[in-house]
Design a protein around this motif. Structure first.
Motif, PDB file in Angstrom:
ATOM      1  N   GLN A  74      22.765  21.684 -10.413  1.00 39.74           N
ATOM      2  CA  GLN A  74      21.651  22.396 -11.029  1.00 39.74           C
ATOM      3  C   GLN A  74      21.831  23.889 -10.816  1.00 39.74           C
ATOM      4  N   SER A  83      13.067   9.303 -10.642  1.00 38.06           N
ATOM      5  CA  SER A  83      12.749  10.687 -10.268  1.00 38.06           C
ATOM      6  C   SER A  83      11.521  11.164 -11.016  1.00 38.06           C
ATOM      7  N   PRO A 131      11.633  19.595  -9.228  1.00 35.67           N
ATOM      8  CA  PRO A 131      11.857  18.986 -10.547  1.00 35.67           C
ATOM      9  C   PRO A 131      12.489  17.597 -10.459  1.00 35.67           C
ATOM     10  N   ALA A 144      14.744  16.533 -12.283  1.00 39.32           N
ATOM     11  CA  ALA A 144      16.181  16.624 -12.590  1.00 39.32           C
ATOM     12  C   ALA A 144      17.057  16.764 -11.344  1.00 39.32           C
ATOM     13  N   THR A 188      18.893  15.758  -8.152  1.00 41.91           N
ATOM     14  CA  THR A 188      19.336  14.477  -7.591  1.00 41.91           C
ATOM     15  C   THR A 188      19.097  14.454  -6.078  1.00 41.91           C
TER      16      THR A 188
END
Length: 128
Positions: A2, A48, A92, A94, A96
């Motif tokens: 990210q 998530s 977020p 997104a 991991t």
């Protein structure tokens, strides 16, 4: 990875080191705990969701208003409230579990020399 996610030893190190000086060590431990908890939950659930960072202590609330602390949150890939309906920063969906652990580690390794290592466990990060 990210974009904006701090790498261990990256630019976050300087910011984290500066944050410990003015007494933000507690909020940094709280943030680290929230990141690790989110990573564990994502591994256990296999799903998530964005996780709000809810500061339950005055010390953490003050940190969330500190410009340097918010800069650190951005460097770690966290996002500010998106609208008037949101009041809290979020981890977020997104990110991991591995990215979250790396972000937590980038904070963990920044204790200044001579700082106490056996500090009490910070309050748990509430989940939605």
């Amino acid at each position: 990875p990210q974009q904006g996610l701090a790498e261990v030893g990256g630019p976050c190190w300087i910011l984290c080191h500066l944050l410990v000086s003015p007494g933000l060590a507690g909020p940094l431990r709280w943030l680290q705990n929230c990141l690790r908890r989110a990573a564990e939950d994502r591994e256990e659930d296999g799903v998530s969701h964005p996780v709000p960072l809810v500061p339950l202590t005055e010390e953490n609330e003050d940190a969330m208003e500190d410009r340097r602390f918010r800069n650190l949150l951005r460097q770690l890939g966290l996002r500010p409230p998106a609208s008037e309906q949101e009041s809290f920063w979020r981890i977020p969906a997104a990110l991991t579990p591995q990215q979250l652990r790396r972000a937590a580690a980038s904070i963990a390794h920044r204790d200044p020399p001579g700082s106490p290592q056996n500090l009490p466990e910070p309050p748990r990060c509430p989940q939605d």
